[in-house]
Every structure is written in structure tokens, then in C-alpha cells.
Design a protein around this motif. Structure first.
Motif, mmCIF file in Angstrom:
data_model
loop_
_atom_site.group_PDB
_atom_site.id
_atom_site.type_symbol
_atom_site.label_atom_id
_atom_site.label_comp_id
_atom_site.label_asym_id
_atom_site.label_seq_id
_atom_site.Cartn_x
_atom_site.Cartn_y
_atom_site.Cartn_z
ATOM 1 N N ILE A 98 16.585 -47.382 -45.533
ATOM 2 C CA ILE A 98 17.312 -46.119 -45.713
ATOM 3 C C ILE A 98 17.108 -45.579 -47.113
ATOM 4 N N ALA A 99 17.158 -46.509 -48.109
ATOM 5 C CA ALA A 99 16.925 -46.057 -49.491
ATOM 6 C C ALA A 99 15.523 -45.472 -49.644
ATOM 7 N N ARG A 100 14.555 -46.179 -48.976
ATOM 8 C CA ARG A 100 13.192 -45.661 -49.056
ATOM 9 C C ARG A 100 13.083 -44.298 -48.379
ATOM 10 N N ILE A 101 13.769 -44.170 -47.220
ATOM 11 C CA ILE A 101 13.738 -42.871 -46.520
ATOM 12 C C ILE A 101 14.416 -41.790 -47.363
ATOM 13 N N ARG A 102 15.548 -42.178 -48.019
ATOM 14 C CA ARG A 102 16.217 -41.208 -48.885
ATOM 15 C C ARG A 102 15.318 -40.761 -50.026
ATOM 16 N N GLU A 103 14.645 -41.749 -50.638
ATOM 17 C CA GLU A 103 13.720 -41.384 -51.717
ATOM 18 C C GLU A 103 12.641 -40.454 -51.193
#
Length: 682
Positions: A648-653
Motif C-alpha cells: 500500500i505504501a508503495r502504491i501510495r508513493e
């Protein structure tokens, strides 16, 4: 595979659990030699049944158990079953979060299993358990069949890397000491995405010069410096070069072994050809012997015919002389006829003598030719006998062939003796017939007979020498047979000793049984003595009671005067006493019944308490297993949650980056829009 499915269902039902439907679906029509149970949550009963089946299953070569949420007990049961398996080549245990017990079970698997060539242990956190991982590395040091090992994302620290380096070093030292293992030549460990660091990388680099079997080592994502990675790559290049040279040497040795095998086959064929030629020469000798015997018989028949002709001529001559004596008066008239007859007779005799000499010369030439052939055959026989002796020395251990050879030798000796006796008989017959039939040719015949006798004596001496050699070989074979008999007698003696030992053991067991029975008799005697003592005590009480009764009788005699007065009172008291005794007896019986009922109730309560304790233990073990399963599930869920959060963090980034890119594009578009507004509209 249908049989595997039925066996799985049967084992689950025997253990009191129902088979999992998902596992049965996977076992419905799997690929041949492959069992894929990935992402299937396997229970402990399923793992136990699969472990029992894998001990004797001979069809599976590939077993995939990735992301199966195995518990510690389930993983231990599965790996314990695989320890005795000799068919599985590929094992995938990815993402099962194995702990200390599972890591130790993996160590036992690597120590006992000799068939697994590829082992995938990605996402299992084996490096968190240092002692168990050290055991795993120790088992890896002694394993000789593993080709590929995947240890990615196992949180292996520098200490775990040092243990791995020690395992690789030990494996290489074992190979250098002479335990050459061809399958370890392709060992491929994958250590990416761990926490090896600088110290672990240096330990691995220090172990590589002593391990010449390793030709690929993945260390990406381990915070290992570049110089260490370059050193590892150089060591791998050197090992790859060594592997290529070793493969070339193996190919050459394989070719040389084939050539050696071909030469051995050629030698065996030559030996068989030699034995065939020997057999052919033996047959040829036998055939020539039979031909010579037939020729001698023909010559004997010819001699008999000649002798009959000579006898007939002698008879005619005698008749002619008698006729001449009787017809002396007619001698003058028949003189010419007689002279002519004598001349004819002389000519016939000369012609017969000439024919006889020619036949004798031909017979002598044939005999000389036969003698030359026989001498050549004897020389060949000597050479072949030497070769046969060498071969017999090599194959003395084969008792059946020796027995056949001895039988053939004995038959040959008997045949030779028979031939010698036949030759002697024929010689004697020939001598007698020659003396009777050819008195005028005695000198020539005597010379020929002497020549024949010398030749026959020489042949007889040769035959006797051969018989002696055969007799010596027979004696050696008899000695060998005696040695074998002695060995058999020694074995028989050993068997008898073992029988004696068994008999002694049986005697000891009988003595022990007798001692046990004597002990029982002694105990029975003690019980009998105790019973006798109890009887004596009862008798003593009876005697006391009798003494008391006698005292009472004396008192009754003393108080006889008061008996009449107190008779009614005594009778009433006796009745009361009897009633009291009966009442007391009834109370005692009731108390005994109540006590027995209470004892039965206590036994039932004890059984209930034991059953409750067993049930509590089962519930506690189930609760403990459930807690462990929940803990493992929680750990796996935490791990999955961490992975999801990272994703999710990667997708947010990525979304933030995309938003920034979109914002920049919008700004660029907005900044360029006034220029477009100034353009004329179409």
C-alpha cells in the motif's frame, strides 16, 4: 494416485479425523509424479497421514507445500515421513513460517534423506532460531545429494552465515578426503534478501577456497560490500572452470572404461574361441583315433585273407605232391605241366610277396604319418594342457567345474587304459598271427614288430605319464574336496556348538522357571503356615472358651441351688441375648452392604475423575495446539499485513508520483493555454 487418495482417507479416519476436502480435490487428478498442495491450510492429522504415506510412496518426485500454514507438529510429522523416502527429488516449503522444531526437523531430513536434490525454504525465518539453524547447517555439511537450496528472506544474520560457511567448508573437506559425491557438484545455494552483512560475507568468502563444488552463490540484498561480491564471483568462476575440467575428465574416464570393458569382452571371446579350438582338437584326435582303429582292423582283415590264401596254396601244394607221389609213373608226361605249375606258383608267391611288401611299406608310411600327427597333437596337447593348468589354477574355487573336470579326467584315464589294453591285445594277436602265418618272413616281421612294440611302448609311456599327471590333478582335487569337507565339518561343529548353547540357554530358562515355581511354592507354603497359625489361634480361642465354659460349669455347679430360682430369668435373658445377637448380625450385614456400595461409588467416582483428567489433558493439548495454530496464523497474518502495508505504501508513493506528474502536466497545459487562445478559431 487414486490408491494414494484412498490411503490418505483411510489414515485420516483411523486417527479419528475427517480428510480435508481441498486435499482430496488436489489428489483427484494430479499430474503424474507431482503433488501440489500450495496455499492449502493443512491440519495436523493431514500432515500425519501424508507423512505416513510419504514413507512408502514410490510415485511422487515433486512435492509442493508452499504457503500451507504448517504448524510445528505438522511440519515435524511431514519431514519425519520424508526422512525414509527415496523418490522425492523436489521439495517446496515456501512461506510456512517454520520455527525451531521445524528447523531441527529439516536438519534431520538433510541428515537421513538421500534423494532430495532441490529444497525451497523461502519466507520461513529460519535465521531467527540460531541453535536450530546451526543444527540445520551441521546436517547440510553431511548431505551429499542436494543440488539447489533456496534460503531467500529467512532473516539469516552474520552468525547464520558463519554456520553456513562452516557447513560448506566441511562438505568440501569431505570431498577432498575421498568421499567424492557427483551430485554435490551442482550445489546452488540462494541467500538473497537476508541480513548477512559484511561479517557473514567475509565468512562465506573465506570458506569458498576450500569448497570446489560450489559454482553459483546468490547474495543480492544482504548489505554485502562490492569487493566481497566480486571475490565471491571470482571464486565461483574458478569453481566453474574446475567443474568443466572435471566433467571432461569424467567423460574421458567413461570412454576409457568403455574401452577397458571392450577389451575384457574381447579377451573373454578369445578365451571362448580357444576353448572351442581345444574341444575341436580333442574331437579331431578322437576321430583320428577311430580312423586309425578302423584302418588297423582293415589291415588285420587283409592279413587274414592273405593267410587264408597262403593256407589254400599250401594245401594245393600238398595235394600236388601227393598226386606226384601217387603218379610217379605219369611224372614224365606231367613234368612240363608241373614245372609250369611251379613257375606259376613262384610267380604268384613273388607277386604276393611284392604286394605284401608294398602294403607293409604303405602301412609303415601311414603309421609314421600317424605318429607324426600324434606327436604334433601331443605337443599341442602339452601346450593346451599348460594353458588349461593355468586356467584351472585361476578357477579352483569353482567346485562344480572341478567335479566335472575330475569326472572327465577319470573317464579319459579309463579310456586311455582301455585303449592301451586293446592295443596290447591287438599286438599279441598280431604277433601270434604273424608267427603262425608268416614263418618265411619272421626276420622282417620281427623287426617290424620290434619297431611297433617300441612305438607302442613309447606311446604307452606317454599315456602313463599323462595318466600320472591326471592322477596328480585328481589327488589335488581330492585334497581340495577334503579341505571342503573339513570346512563343512568345522561349520557342522559350529552349528553343534550353537545348538549346545541354545540347549544351555533353554536349560537356564527352565531353571529360572523352576526357581520361579519354587518361589511360588515357598509363598504358598508361607500362606499355608499363616493359615495354620490362624487355625491354631482359633483353636486357642476355642480352648479358652472351653476353659471359660468349664469355669462357668463349676460356677453352675456351685450355683445349682440358685438355678431353679433364676431359670426363668436366665431363659428370658437367653432369649434377649439371642435377639440382641441377631439384631447385631443384621446391623453388621447392613453396614457391610453400605460399605460395599460406598466402595463401588468411590470406584465409579475415581473412574469418572480419571476420565475427566484425561479429557482435561486432551482439551489442554487441543487448546495448546489451537493457541499455537492461532499464534502461527497471527504471525502469518502479521507478515501478510506487513507485506500489504508495504505494498500500500508503495502504491501510495506511486499514486503520489503519478499525481505530481499529472499536476505538472496540468500546469504545463494551463501555462500553454493562453497561447492557444490567441490563435484564430476555425
Amino acid at each position: 494416485m487414486e490408491e494414494f487418495r484412498h490411503c490418505y482417507s483411510r489414515l485420516c479416519r483411523e486417527s479419528g479425523a475427517e480428510p480435508q476436502d481441498t486435499v482430496l480435490q488436489k489428489l483427484q487428478e494430479p499430474p503424474r509424479g507431482r503433488l501440489d498442495l500450495a496455499t492449502q491450510s493443512l491440519t495436523v492429522d493431514t500432515c500425519r497421514a501424508l507423512g505416513k504415506l510419504l514413507q512408502k510412496e514410490a510415485l511422487l518426485t515433486e512435492l509442493i507445500l508452499s504457503d500451507c500454514m504448517l504448524s510445528e507438529e505438522g511440519a515435524t510429522l511431514l519431514l519425519q515421513g520424508l526422512c525414509a523416502n527415496t523418490i522425492v527429488r523436489f521439495l517446496d516449503l515456501k512461506g510456512n513460517n517454520l520455527q525451531a522444531a521445524g528447523t531441527e526437523a529439516l536438519g534431520r531430513l538433510l541428515r537421513q534423506n538421500k534423494s532430495i536434490q532441490s529444497l525451497t525454504l523461502e519466507w520461513n525465518n529460519l535465521g531467527m532460531w540460531e541453535d536450530a539453524f546451526a543444527t540445520f547447517c551441521g546436517a547440510l555439511a553431511g548431505n551429499g545429494t542436494l543440488r539447489q537450496l533456496d534460503l531467500r528472506n529467512n532473516q539469516i544474520s552474520h552468525k547464520g552465515a558463519e554456520e553456513l560457511a562452516l557447513a560448506l567448508t566441511c562438505n568440501a573437506s569431505l570431498q577432498q578426503l575421498g568421499a567424492l559425491r557427483l551430485l554435490t557438484a551442482g550445489f546452488l545455494p540462494d541467500l538473497r534478501w537476508n541480513n548477512i552483512g559484511l561479517l557473514g560475507g567475509r565468512a562465506l568468502v573465506n570458506s569458498l577456497p576450500r569448497n570446489r563444488a560450489l559454482w553459483r552463490l546468490e547474495l543480492a540484498g544482504n548489505n554485502v560490500p562490492g569487493d566481497v561480491l566480486r571475490a565471491v564471483e571470482q571464486a565461483m568462476d574458478r569453481n566453474r572452470e574446475r567443474q568443466t575440467t572435471s566433467r571432461e575428465n569424467q567423460a574421458r574416464t567413461h570412454v576409457l572404461s568403455k574401452e577397458v570393458q571392450h577389451l575384457q569382452e574381447e579377451k573373454s571371446r578369445q578365451f571362448l574361441d580357444l576353448m572351442e579350438t581345444i574341444d575341436k582338437q580333442r574331437k579331431e584326435m578322437a576321430r583320428s583315433g577311430r580312423a586309425s582303429a578302423a584302418r588297423v582292423e582293415q589291415l588285420q582283415e587283409a592279413l587274414n585273407e592273405r593267410r587264408s590264401v597262403i593256407n589254400a596254396l599250401k594245401a594245393k601244394l600238398q595235394m600236388a605232391e601227393a598226386a606226384r607221389a601217387l603218379s610217379e609213373q605219369k611224372a614224365q608226361s606231367l613234368g612240363e605241366l608241373l614245372a609250369a605249375a611251379e613257375q606259376e606258383q613262384q610267380s604268384l608267391a613273388q607277386r604276393q610277396a611284392k604286394e605284401h611288401r608294398l602294403e607293409r611299406q604303405e602301412a609303415a608310411e601311414r603309421e609314421s604319418k600317424l605318429l607324426r600327427d600324434l606327436s604334433a597333437a601331443n605337443e599341442k596337447n602339452l601346450l593346451l594342457r599348460n594353458q588349461v593348468d593355468e586356467l584351472e589354477r585361476k578357477v579352483r574355487s569353482r567346485q562344480e567345474q572341478l567335479f566335472l573336470a575330475r569326472r572327465e579326467l577319470s573317464s579319459a584315464a579309463a579310456e586311455l587304459k582301455m585303449r592301451a589294453s586293446q592295443a596290447e591285445e591287438r599286438l599279441e594277436l598280431e604277433k601270434k598271427r604273424s608267427r603262425q602265418s608268416l614263418e618265411d618272413l619272421e626276420q622282417l616281421r620281427a623287426k617290424e614288430v620290434e619297431h611297433m612294440t617300441r612305438h607302442l611302448e613309447e606311446s604307452e609311456r606317454a599315456m602313463q605319464e599323462r595318466v600320472q599327471s591326471l592322477e596328480a590333478s585328481r589327488l589335488s582335487l581330492e585334497e581340495e574336496l577334503s579341505r571342503v569337507k573339513a570346512a563343512a565339518l568345522s561349520e557342522r561343529g559350529q552349528a553343534e556348538e550353537e545348538l549346545i548353547k541354545a540347549k544351555n540357554q533353554v536349560r537356564l530358562e527352565e531353571q529360572q522357571r523352576l526357581a520361579h515355581l519354587e518361589e511360588k511354592l515357598r509363598l504358598l507354603a508361607q500362606a499355608r503356615d499363616e493359615a495354620q497359625s490362624a487355625c491354631l489361634q482359633q483353636r486357642q480361642t476355642v480352648a479358652d472358651a472351653q476353659a471359660r465354659a468349664s469355669q462357668l460349669g463349676l460356677q453352675v455347679e456351685g450355683l445349682r441351688r440358685h438355678l431353679e430360682e433364676l431359670q426363668q430369668e436366665l431363659s428370658s435373658k437367653d432369649q434377649e441375648k439371642v435377639a440382641e445377637v441377631s439384631r447385631v448380625r443384621v446391623e453388621l450385614q447392613e453396614r457391610n452392604g453400605r460399605l460395599q456400595a460406598e466402595l463401588a461409588a468411590q470406584e465409579a467416582l475415581r473412574e469418572k475423575v480419571a476420565a475427566l483428567e484425561r479429557r482435561l489433558k486432551v482439551i489442554a493439548s487441543d487448546h495448546r495446539e489451537a493457541l499455537l495454530d492461532r499464534e502461527s496464523e497471527n504471525a502469518s497474518l502479521r507478515e501478510k499485513l506487513r507485506l500489504k502495508e508495504a505494498e500500500i505504501a508503495r502504491i501510495r508513493e506511486e499514486e503520489v508520483q503519478r499525481a505530481s506528474f499529472l499536476q505538472n502536466a496540468v500546469l504545463a497545459y494551463v501555462q500553454g493555454s493562453p497561447l492557444r487562445a490567441l490563435r484564430p478559431q476555425k
